[in-house]
Scaffold this active site. Structure first.
Site, PDB file in Angstrom:
ATOM      1  CG  ASP A  82      -2.237   0.515   1.079  1.00  0.00           C
ATOM      2  OD1 ASP A  82      -2.363   1.587   0.471  1.00  0.00           O
ATOM      3  OD2 ASP A  82      -3.204  -0.139   1.539  1.00  0.00           O
ATOM      4  CG  ASP A 134      -4.485   5.782   0.981  1.00  0.00           C
ATOM      5  OD1 ASP A 134      -5.413   4.998   1.211  1.00  0.00           O
ATOM      6  OD2 ASP A 134      -4.340   6.862   1.583  1.00  0.00           O
ATOM      7  CG  HIS A 162      -8.649  -1.034   5.102  1.00  0.00           C
ATOM      8  ND1 HIS A 162      -8.673  -1.079   3.725  1.00  0.00           N
ATOM      9  CD2 HIS A 162      -8.098   0.155   5.423  1.00  0.00           C
ATOM     10  CE1 HIS A 162      -8.145   0.026   3.249  1.00  0.00           C
ATOM     11  NE2 HIS A 162      -7.787   0.800   4.253  1.00  0.00           N
ATOM     12  CG  ASP A 163     -10.956   2.462   4.344  1.00  0.00           C
ATOM     13  OD1 ASP A 163     -10.354   2.416   5.429  1.00  0.00           O
ATOM     14  OD2 ASP A 163     -10.448   2.889   3.298  1.00  0.00           O
ATOM     15  CD  GLU A 205      -8.986   4.768  -1.198  1.00  0.00           C
ATOM     16  OE1 GLU A 205      -9.799   4.374  -0.362  1.00  0.00           O
ATOM     17  OE2 GLU A 205      -8.054   5.526  -0.905  1.00  0.00           O
TER      18      GLU A 205
HETATM   19  O1  TEU Z   1      -9.130   5.813   2.334  1.00  0.00           O
HETATM   20  C1  TEU Z   1      -9.504   6.938   1.629  1.00  0.00           C
HETATM   21  C2  TEU Z   1     -10.956   7.067   1.652  1.00  0.00           C
HETATM   22  O2  TEU Z   1     -11.690   6.225   2.029  1.00  0.00           O
HETATM   23  C3  TEU Z   1     -11.379   8.346   1.176  1.00  0.00           C
HETATM   24  O3  TEU Z   1     -10.472   8.746   0.254  1.00  0.00           O
HETATM   25  C4  TEU Z   1     -12.681   8.256   0.552  1.00  0.00           C
HETATM   26  O4  TEU Z   1     -12.559   8.718  -0.712  1.00  0.00           O
HETATM   27  C5  TEU Z   1     -13.662   9.115   1.176  1.00  0.00           C
HETATM   28  O5  TEU Z   1     -13.684   8.872   2.533  1.00  0.00           O
HETATM   29  C6  TEU Z   1     -14.966   8.802   0.527  1.00  0.00           C
HETATM   30  O6  TEU Z   1     -15.988   9.562   0.936  1.00  0.00           O
HETATM   31  C7  TEU Z   1      -7.792   5.552   2.413  1.00  0.00           C
HETATM   32  C8  TEU Z   1      -7.543   4.346   3.275  1.00  0.00           C
HETATM   33  O7  TEU Z   1      -8.154   3.241   2.698  1.00  0.00           O
HETATM   34  C9  TEU Z   1      -8.014   4.633   4.660  1.00  0.00           C
HETATM   35  O8  TEU Z   1      -7.893   3.537   5.507  1.00  0.00           O
HETATM   36  C10 TEU Z   1      -7.213   5.802   5.194  1.00  0.00           C
HETATM   37  O9  TEU Z   1      -7.683   6.166   6.450  1.00  0.00           O
HETATM   38  C11 TEU Z   1      -7.292   6.993   4.260  1.00  0.00           C
HETATM   39  O10 TEU Z   1      -7.041   6.642   2.911  1.00  0.00           O
HETATM   40  C12 TEU Z   1      -6.262   8.007   4.636  1.00  0.00           C
HETATM   41  O11 TEU Z   1      -5.003   7.535   4.294  1.00  0.00           O
END
Ligand code: TEU
Length: 636
Positions: A101, A278, A404-405, A332
Site C-alpha cells: 500500500d 491510497d 478495511h474501510d 483508490e
Molecule cells: O481511504 C480513503 C478514503 O476512504 C477516502 O479517500 C474516501 O474517498 C472518502 O472517505 C470517501 O468519501 C484511504 C484508506 O483506505 C483509509 O484507511 C485511510 O484512512 C485513508 O485513505 C487516509 O489515508
C-alpha cells in the site's frame, strides 16, 4: 518477483490483509509480518494469486499506518525488513505476489520531511507540503479606537505593541495590521484619550488571534472538520485532506514526485508485484485553494478530485516505476464517473492498471458518510452492471465488496440469519464478474460487524470524528452510536477469527481491538473441516475463475428479469458463455425464464449454492432459493 506477462493483472485474484488484525505471533495483541509469513500456505490454499498488505511502514499509527513517518522502514510493531523479505521470497516460491500500500497523498506529521518543512518559513522542504497564511478580517481602526475609548488605559500600550509587531513581522505575514496602524494612529491623534497601562501579554494574545486569522478556505476534511491546521511556530496553516496528523504532500513540486518515485523504486526493487495507491485521485489540489461556494455536501471535493494534473503525475510514475517493473497498480479512485476513471485506467493511458470505485459502498451512505440512506436491489444491480460493462475492452478495474474501510458485507447486504448463504452469493458475484477481484480478510469465513456500546470502545479515527461532530451539532449520542455501529471501519478491523482458541487464535495477549464474540462459531478451523463452508466455497470460486480465462476477460451482460431481487448475467468470450443466476434476497424468488435466459441456461452446471431447483414442466419458471447462486457454462 517480476511477472513476465504484461497482462498478468487480468488473471490475478487478490487477497487483502490488514496486518494488525491478521495474526499476532508475539503476544503483543497486534498482528505482525511473521503472522502473514505463517499463513502463506493458507493464503495459497485460497486460490488467490497475490496478497495486498495494507501499510506496515514506520508510523505513529494515528490512522493505523496510513500516516507514514518513514517509507523505508517497517514499523517495529509489525516486524523488520528482513521479515518482509522473507515473506516476499516464500510467497514467491508459492507463486504468490505481494502488493503493498503506497500512501502518497500525505505523510505523517512526524515524517522527517514534514518536520523539516514546518521548521521555518524558508525551510528547503517548505513547499513539499501546502502552507498558507490564514484569512484575516481587515483590522478596522475605527473599531479599535472605539474599544480603547471604552478602556483609555489601554491606548499607549496598544500602540507600542502594534509598533513592535510591525517591526517583528513583515507586511505579508500580518497583512492589514501595518496599514491599520497608521489609520489607528491618525484617529488617536484626534482623540482626547488618557494614556494608561495594561498588560502587554494580553494585547499580544489579541494580536496573535488577528495574525492567525481563520483557515485559508472552507474545504472539509474526510475525518470531520476543516482541512487546515494552524502551526504556531511559523504562524501559517498546513493542509490535510484527512486528519491533522496527515499533512498532504505537494505533488506540484518535482522534488516531491522524485522522492516518492524513489520510495516506490525501493520497494519494486525488493520484488513486490504491485502497489495499491491510497487516495491517488486526490493528490492534485487547485493551486489557489479557492473557497468552495457550491452547495456540495463535501466542500472542496471539486477542487481536489481527479484534477488533470494527476494524470501527468501518474504518467511520470508509470514511466519511472510502474512500467519498468511490470507492476499491478490499484488506484483508490473515489467519486469518479466511468469516463473519469477511464482516464486513469484506460488501456490507451499509461497510468494505472486498475482502479477501485466507490459507487457500491456509497449506496447506503447518507449525510457525512455515516448517516443512513436507504438503498434497493435495483440500485445495487445498476451500480454493479454499470462498472462491469463500461470498461470492457477499454480499461480495467479492480472489484471488491468490502475492505478495511467498510462495514462487513454480510452485515450490510444480507438479512440476519442468512450470513453463510449470503456470503456465498456475494463471493459468487465478486468472483464471476469483470475486474480483478479483491477478497478482504475474513470475508472468506463470513465475518460480520460488531456493535459496541460506547464510542470509547472504538479506535477508528474516522468514526470518532463523525461522532464528535454530530454531538457538536446537537445529534443524540444514541443516534450517533447507531450510525457508528453500522458504518465504523472497526467493523472490518476486528481480529481474524482463526479458531475457537482463546482470542480466536489471533493472539495470546490482549488484542488491540476486541474480537467479534461470534468467533466461537465463525472461524477458519471449523470451516476447514466442513466441505460446505463459506471458506470452501471461496476455494471453488477461485478455482473456477483461474481455470476459465473467459471469466477473467469475458464480456458482461445483464439479462432482463422479472424481479428486482434476482440478478442474472452472462460472461462471454469467443465460443464460451457463462450464465450466472443469483438471488439477492432472503426470500425464494420465482424467475420467469425468458427466451434470452433459456438460451443461456444450458451446458454444464459449474457451481451451485442453494437448493437444486429444476425448471417447472413448462420451462417457464425456476425457483431461486434465498441467496441462491449458480453458474452454467456452455460452448456457443
Ligand atoms: O481511504 C480513503 C478514503 O476512504 C477516502 O479517500 C474516501 O474517498 C472518502 O472517505 C470517501 O468519501 C484511504 C484508506 O483506505 C483509509 O484507511 C485511510 O484512512 C485513508 O485513505 C487516509 O489515508
Amino acid at each position: 518477483m517480476i511477472r513476465s506477462n504484461k497482462d498478468w493483472f487480468k488473471s490475478a485474484i487478490v487477497y487483502q490483509i490488514y496486518p494488525r488484525s491478521f495474526l499476532d505471533t508475539t503476544g503483543s495483541g497486534v498482528g505482525d509480518l511473521c503472522g502473514i509469513f505463517q499463513k502463506l500456505d493458507y493464503l495459497k490454499s485460497l486460490g488467490v494469486t497475490d496478497i495486498w498488505i495494507t501499510p506496515f511502514f514506520e508510523s505513529p499509527q494515528k490512522d493505523n499506518g496510513y500516516d507514514v513517518s518513514d517509507y523505508y522502514q517497517i514499523d517495529p510493531t509489525f516486524g523488520s525488513l528482513e521479515e518482509f523479505d522473507r515473506i516476499l521470497s516464500a510467497a514467491g516460491d508459492l507463486g504468490l505476489g505481494v502488493i503493498i500500500d503506497m500512501v502518497l497523498n500525505h505523510t505523517s506529521d512526524q515524517h522527517a520531511w514534514f518536520l523539516e518543512s514546518r521548521s521555518c518559513l524558508n525551510s528547503s522542504k517548505r513547499d513539499w507540503y501546502h502552507w498558507r497564511k490564514g484569512m484575516r478580517l481587515p483590522l478596522d481602526p475605527n473599531q479599535l479606537v472605539m474599544q480603547t475609548r471604552q478602556d483609555p488605559q489601554a491606548v499607549s500600550t496598544l500602540i507600542d505593541a502594534l509598533r513592535e509587531l510591525k517591526m517583528l513581522c513583515d507586511d505579508n505575514l500580518v497583512a492589514g495590521i501595518p496599514a491599520s496602524l497608521e489609520l489607528f494612529e491618525q484617529a488617536l491623534m484626534q482623540s482626547e484619550t488618557d494614556v494608561g497601562q495594561i498588560e502587554l501579554a494580553s494585547i499580544y494574545t489579541h494580536l496573535r488571534t488577528l495574525e492567525k486569522g481563520s483557515a485559508p478556505n472552507n474545504w472539509e476534511s474526510y475525518f470531520s472538520g476543516g482541512t487546515w491546521t494552524y502551526d504556531e511556530h511559523t504562524a501559517e496553516w498546513y493542509f490535510h485532506l484527512f486528519s491533522a496528523y496527515q499533512p498532504d504532500l505537494n505533488w506540484q513540486n518535482p522534488a516531491v514526485r522524485n522522492a516518492l518515485c524513489d520510495v516506490m523504486t525501493f520497494w519494486a526493487e525488493r520484488g513486490v508485484t504491485g502497489f495499491r495507491l491510497d487516495a491517488i485521485n486526490f493528490i492534485s489540489k487547485h493551486p489557489d485553494f479557492p473557497d468552495d461556494k457550491s452547495d456540495d455536501p463535501h466542500l472542496g471535493q471539486r477542487y481536489h478530485i481527479g484534477r488533470s494534473e494527476v494524470h501527468d503525475y501518474l504518467n511520470e510514475c508509470y514511466d519511472k516505476v510502474f512500467e519498468p517493473y511490470n507492476l499491478m497498480t490499484i488506484g483508490e479512485c473515489a467519486h469518479l464517473s466511468v469516463e473519469e476513471t477511464l482516464n486513469f485506467v484506460g488501456f490507451d493511458r499509461q497510468e494505472l492498471t486498475s482502479a477501485l470505485h466507490f459507487d457500491l459502498v456509497s449506496l447506503d451512505r447518507g449525510t457525512d458518510k455515516y448517516g443512513p440512506k436507504s438503498w434497493c436491489f435495483a440500485d445495487f444491480k445498476s451500480v454493479w452492471s454499470k462498472w462491469a460493462t463500461a470498461l470492457h475492452s477499454r480499461g480495467w478495474m479492480a472489484s471488491y465488496i468490502g475492505n478495511h474501510d467498510q462495514p462487513r458485507p454480510v452485515s450490510r447486504y444480507i438479512q440476519p440469519g442468512f450470513e453463510a448463504k449470503g456470503a456465498k452469493m456475494l463471493a459468487g458475484l465478486l468472483l464471476t464478474s469483470p475486474g480483478t477481484p479483491i477478497i478482504y480478510q475474513g470475508e472468506e469465513i463470513a465475518m460480520s460487524n460488531v456493535a459496541w456500546r460506547s464510542i470509547d470502545d472504538y479506535n477508528d479515527i474516522e468514526c470518532i470524528g463523525y461522532y464528535r461532530k454530530g454531538l457538536a451539532r446537537g445529534q443524540s449520542p444514541e443516534e450517533l452510536l447507531r450510525d457508528v455501529n453500522d458504518k465504523s471501519r472497526d467493523n472490518a478491523r476486528t481480529p481474524m477469527q482463526w479458531s475457537t482458541d482463546r482470542q480466536g487464535g489471533f493472539t495470546t495477549g490482549k488484542p488491540w481491538l476486541p474480537l467479534n464474540d461470534n468467533f466461537e462459531y465463525i472461524n477458519v478451523a471449523q470451516q476447514e473441516e466442513c466441505p460446505d463452508s463459506v471458506l470452501n466455497f471461496y476455494r471453488q470460486l477461485t478455482a473456477l475463475r483461474s481455470n476459465n480465462r473467459v471469466l477473467q476477460i469475458g464480456k458482461f451482460r445483464e439479462l432482463k428479469v422479472n424481479a428486482d431481487g434476482i440478478y442474472c448475467y452472462t460472461i462471454t468470450h469467443d465460443d464460451v458463455a457463462f450464465l450466472v443466476m443469483l438471488n439477492l434476497t432472503a426470500q425464494s424468488q420465482s424467475l420467469n425464464m425468458t427466451d434470452e435466459l433459456l438460451t443461456s441456461y444450458a451446458g454444464e452446471l459449474m457451481i451451485l449454492s442453494g437448493e437444486v431447483n429444476e425448471l417447472d414442466a413448462n420451462q417457464e419458471h425456476k425457483v431461486l432459493s434465498p441467496y441462491h447462486f449458480e453458474v452454467w457454462k456452455q460452448n456457443i
